[in-house]
Write a protein that holds these residues in place. Structure first.
Motif, PDB file in Angstrom:
ATOM      1  N   VAL A 185       0.845  -1.204   0.000  1.00 17.60           N
ATOM      2  CA  VAL A 185       0.000   0.000   0.000  1.00 17.60           C
ATOM      3  C   VAL A 185       0.877   1.249   0.000  1.00 17.60           C
ATOM      4  CG1 VAL A 185      -1.654   1.332   1.379  1.00 17.60           C
ATOM      5  CG2 VAL A 185      -2.020  -1.119   1.004  1.00 17.60           C
ATOM      6  N   LEU A 186       1.925   1.257   0.799  1.00 17.92           N
ATOM      7  CA  LEU A 186       2.835   2.408   0.829  1.00 17.92           C
ATOM      8  C   LEU A 186       3.448   2.643  -0.549  1.00 17.92           C
ATOM      9  CD1 LEU A 186       4.319   4.657   2.344  1.00 17.92           C
ATOM     10  CD2 LEU A 186       6.023   2.942   3.034  1.00 17.92           C
ATOM     11  N   ALA A 187       3.862   1.584  -1.217  1.00 15.45           N
ATOM     12  CA  ALA A 187       4.437   1.721  -2.562  1.00 15.45           C
ATOM     13  C   ALA A 187       3.414   2.301  -3.537  1.00 15.45           C
ATOM     14  CB  ALA A 187       4.942   0.370  -3.065  1.00 15.45           C
ATOM     15  N   LEU A 188       2.169   1.842  -3.440  1.00  9.08           N
ATOM     16  CA  LEU A 188       1.124   2.363  -4.327  1.00  9.08           C
ATOM     17  C   LEU A 188       0.808   3.827  -4.013  1.00  9.08           C
ATOM     18  CD1 LEU A 188      -1.178  -0.773  -4.402  1.00  9.08           C
ATOM     19  CD2 LEU A 188       0.327   0.057  -6.235  1.00  9.08           C
ATOM     20  N   ILE A 189       0.837   4.191  -2.739  1.00  9.85           N
ATOM     21  CA  ILE A 189       0.629   5.592  -2.356  1.00  9.85           C
ATOM     22  C   ILE A 189       1.735   6.462  -2.936  1.00  9.85           C
ATOM     23  CG2 ILE A 189       0.682   7.198  -0.404  1.00  9.85           C
ATOM     24  CD1 ILE A 189      -0.899   5.026   1.169  1.00  9.85           C
ATOM     25  N   VAL A 190       2.970   5.979  -2.899  1.00 10.43           N
ATOM     26  CA  VAL A 190       4.084   6.739  -3.478  1.00 10.43           C
ATOM     27  C   VAL A 190       3.864   6.918  -4.975  1.00 10.43           C
ATOM     28  CG1 VAL A 190       6.562   6.693  -3.993  1.00 10.43           C
ATOM     29  CG2 VAL A 190       5.758   6.196  -1.675  1.00 10.43           C
ATOM     30  N   TYR A 191       3.390   5.865  -5.650  1.00 11.21           N
ATOM     31  CA  TYR A 191       3.122   6.003  -7.075  1.00 11.21           C
ATOM     32  C   TYR A 191       2.024   7.038  -7.337  1.00 11.21           C
ATOM     33  CZ  TYR A 191       1.698   5.242 -11.809  1.00 11.21           C
ATOM     34  OH  TYR A 191       1.361   5.459 -13.124  1.00 11.21           O
ATOM     35  N   LEU A 192       0.950   6.985  -6.561  1.00 18.84           N
ATOM     36  CA  LEU A 192      -0.123   7.976  -6.716  1.00 18.84           C
ATOM     37  C   LEU A 192       0.390   9.384  -6.433  1.00 18.84           C
ATOM     38  CD1 LEU A 192      -3.100   6.042  -5.096  1.00 18.84           C
ATOM     39  CD2 LEU A 192      -2.700   6.487  -7.533  1.00 18.84           C
ATOM     40  N   TRP A 193       1.271   9.512  -5.453  1.00 20.16           N
ATOM     41  CA  TRP A 193       1.879  10.805  -5.116  1.00 20.16           C
ATOM     42  C   TRP A 193       2.664  11.350  -6.310  1.00 20.16           C
ATOM     43  CZ3 TRP A 193       7.328  11.403  -4.187  1.00 20.16           C
ATOM     44  CH2 TRP A 193       7.698  12.668  -3.716  1.00 20.16           C
ATOM     45  N   THR A 194       3.390  10.479  -7.018  1.00 21.69           N
ATOM     46  CA  THR A 194       4.133  10.966  -8.191  1.00 21.69           C
ATOM     47  C   THR A 194       3.177  11.469  -9.259  1.00 21.69           C
ATOM     48  OG1 THR A 194       4.323   8.803  -9.309  1.00 21.69           O
ATOM     49  CG2 THR A 194       6.088   9.404  -7.753  1.00 21.69           C
ATOM     50  N   GLY A 195       2.024  10.814  -9.393  1.00 22.53           N
ATOM     51  CA  GLY A 195       1.014  11.281 -10.349  1.00 22.53           C
ATOM     52  C   GLY A 195       0.426  12.618  -9.949  1.00 22.53           C
ATOM     53  N   ALA A 196       0.178  12.786  -8.659  1.00 21.41           N
ATOM     54  CA  ALA A 196      -0.343  14.064  -8.166  1.00 21.41           C
ATOM     55  C   ALA A 196       0.671  15.182  -8.393  1.00 21.41           C
ATOM     56  CB  ALA A 196      -0.698  13.954  -6.682  1.00 21.41           C
ATOM     57  N   ARG A 197       1.944  14.853  -8.257  1.00 20.69           N
ATOM     58  CA  ARG A 197       2.989  15.857  -8.505  1.00 20.69           C
ATOM     59  C   ARG A 197       3.023  16.262  -9.976  1.00 20.69           C
ATOM     60  NH1 ARG A 197       8.607  14.794  -6.290  1.00 20.69           N
ATOM     61  NH2 ARG A 197       8.662  17.040  -6.169  1.00 20.69           N
ATOM     62  N   VAL A 198       2.782  15.301 -10.881  1.00 21.54           N
ATOM     63  CA  VAL A 198       2.711  15.626 -12.307  1.00 21.54           C
ATOM     64  C   VAL A 198       1.533  16.564 -12.556  1.00 21.54           C
ATOM     65  CG1 VAL A 198       2.275  14.701 -14.631  1.00 21.54           C
ATOM     66  CG2 VAL A 198       3.885  13.541 -13.099  1.00 21.54           C
ATOM     67  N   ALA A 199       0.386  16.265 -11.948  1.00 18.37           N
ATOM     68  CA  ALA A 199      -0.797  17.126 -12.126  1.00 18.37           C
ATOM     69  C   ALA A 199      -0.503  18.541 -11.630  1.00 18.37           C
ATOM     70  CB  ALA A 199      -1.990  16.534 -11.381  1.00 18.37           C
ATOM     71  N   GLY A 200       0.148  18.655 -10.484  1.00 14.75           N
ATOM     72  CA  GLY A 200       0.508  19.976  -9.959  1.00 14.75           C
ATOM     73  C   GLY A 200       1.480  20.706 -10.864  1.00 14.75           C
ATOM     74  N   ALA A 201       2.436  19.960 -11.413  1.00 15.45           N
ATOM     75  CA  ALA A 201       3.405  20.575 -12.325  1.00 15.45           C
ATOM     76  C   ALA A 201       2.725  21.008 -13.623  1.00 15.45           C
ATOM     77  CB  ALA A 201       4.549  19.603 -12.600  1.00 15.45           C
ATOM     78  N   ARG A 202       1.715  20.271 -14.069  1.00 13.86           N
ATOM     79  CA  ARG A 202       0.960  20.684 -15.256  1.00 13.86           C
ATOM     80  C   ARG A 202       0.354  22.063 -15.031  1.00 13.86           C
ATOM     81  NH1 ARG A 202       0.141  17.399 -19.309  1.00 13.86           N
ATOM     82  NH2 ARG A 202       0.408  15.176 -19.050  1.00 13.86           N
ATOM     83  N   ARG A 203      -0.273  22.234 -13.874  1.00  7.14           N
ATOM     84  CA  ARG A 203      -0.884  23.536 -13.561  1.00  7.14           C
ATOM     85  C   ARG A 203       0.198  24.615 -13.449  1.00  7.14           C
ATOM     86  NH1 ARG A 203      -3.893  20.051 -10.470  1.00  7.14           N
ATOM     87  NH2 ARG A 203      -2.688  20.444  -8.587  1.00  7.14           N
ATOM     88  N   LYS A 204       1.266  24.294 -12.726  1.00  7.91           N
ATOM     89  CA  LYS A 204       2.322  25.280 -12.478  1.00  7.91           C
ATOM     90  C   LYS A 204       2.956  25.782 -13.779  1.00  7.91           C
ATOM     91  CE  LYS A 204       6.649  25.885  -9.923  1.00  7.91           C
ATOM     92  NZ  LYS A 204       7.603  25.258  -8.980  1.00  7.91           N
ATOM     93  N   TYR A 205       3.190  24.861 -14.731  1.00 12.76           N
ATOM     94  CA  TYR A 205       3.906  25.223 -15.952  1.00 12.76           C
ATOM     95  C   TYR A 205       2.991  25.388 -17.166  1.00 12.76           C
ATOM     96  CZ  TYR A 205       7.845  24.118 -13.029  1.00 12.76           C
ATOM     97  OH  TYR A 205       8.742  24.100 -11.994  1.00 12.76           O
ATOM     98  N   GLY A 206       1.678  25.243 -16.965  1.00  9.50           N
ATOM     99  CA  GLY A 206       0.732  25.441 -18.056  1.00  9.50           C
ATOM    100  C   GLY A 206       0.844  24.409 -19.157  1.00  9.50           C
ATOM    101  N   ILE A 207       1.137  23.167 -18.796  1.00 11.79           N
ATOM    102  CA  ILE A 207       1.244  22.082 -19.773  1.00 11.79           C
ATOM    103  C   ILE A 207      -0.074  21.313 -19.735  1.00 11.79           C
ATOM    104  CG2 ILE A 207       2.531  20.042 -20.494  1.00 11.79           C
ATOM    105  CD1 ILE A 207       4.282  22.559 -20.428  1.00 11.79           C
ATOM    106  N   HIS A 208      -0.804  21.346 -20.823  1.00 14.46           N
ATOM    107  CA  HIS A 208      -2.120  20.711 -20.879  1.00 14.46           C
ATOM    108  C   HIS A 208      -2.014  19.301 -21.447  1.00 14.46           C
ATOM    109  CE1 HIS A 208      -3.875  24.525 -19.772  1.00 14.46           C
ATOM    110  NE2 HIS A 208      -3.116  25.103 -20.706  1.00 14.46           N
ATOM    111  N   ALA A 209      -2.767  18.377 -20.845  1.00 18.59           N
ATOM    112  CA  ALA A 209      -2.798  16.994 -21.323  1.00 18.59           C
ATOM    113  C   ALA A 209      -3.299  16.980 -22.759  1.00 18.59           C
ATOM    114  CB  ALA A 209      -3.697  16.163 -20.431  1.00 18.59           C
ATOM    115  N   PRO A 210      -2.786  16.130 -23.591  1.00 16.92           N
ATOM    116  CA  PRO A 210      -1.930  14.984 -23.298  1.00 16.92           C
ATOM    117  C   PRO A 210      -0.434  15.268 -23.397  1.00 16.92           C
ATOM    118  CG  PRO A 210      -2.653  14.816 -25.562  1.00 16.92           C
ATOM    119  CD  PRO A 210      -3.278  16.086 -24.983  1.00 16.92           C
ATOM    120  N   ALA A 211      -0.042  16.517 -23.545  1.00 16.92           N
ATOM    121  CA  ALA A 211       1.378  16.851 -23.705  1.00 16.92           C
ATOM    122  C   ALA A 211       2.185  16.371 -22.497  1.00 16.92           C
ATOM    123  CB  ALA A 211       1.553  18.357 -23.872  1.00 16.92           C
TER     124      ALA A 211
END
Length: 136
Positions: free
Chosen positions: A13-39
């Protein structure tokens, strides 16, 4: 399920939480840098977040399979202690990589060591079990 597998479940579960955390960080970076999916390109720092998430995904099946296989043959506490190193090292890797890609080595090395050790002790356990039962 054997109660001793609770430790292995928690590490998983901890490993899966870390993976989800990396995804959340990507989402935050998308907002921060104005990169829209699917880029997945467009800003070097954003690309580091994406690379961390992808590298974590690449290693996750190796780690989880090795963790569970090792838990079939070795003491759960030993396997859990070796296993908990992986998500902790992934966090260190993620933070280091985003800050400075050249500093990612220690975190990567520790997570790889955890997965490889677990894979090795799983293989040793399987061979010992085969020998003990005359399966070789």
């Amino acid at each position: 399920m054997n109660q001793s597998h609770q430790q292995i479940v928690l590490v998983s579960v901890l490993a899966l939480i870390v993976y989800l955390w990396t995804g959340a960080r990507v989402a935050g970076a998308r907002r921060k840098y104005g990169i829209h999916a699917p880029a997945v390109t467009g800003n070097p720092e954003f690309e580091r977040y994406v690379r961390v998430q992808m590298n974590t995904l690449e290693w996750l099946p190796v780690f989880l399979a090795s963790l569970w296989m090792a838990s079939l043959y070795w003491a759960q506490t030993v396997v859990a202690v070796l296993g908990v190193l992986w998500p902790l090292a992934r966090i260190y890797y993620a933070v280091s990589y985003v800050k400075d890609p050249a500093s990612r080595g220690p975190g990567f090395g520790l997570q790889a060591l955890s997965a490889i050790l677990l894979m090795g002790i799983a293989a040793i356990g399987a061979v010992q079990a085969m020998i003990a039962t005359g399966g070789v």
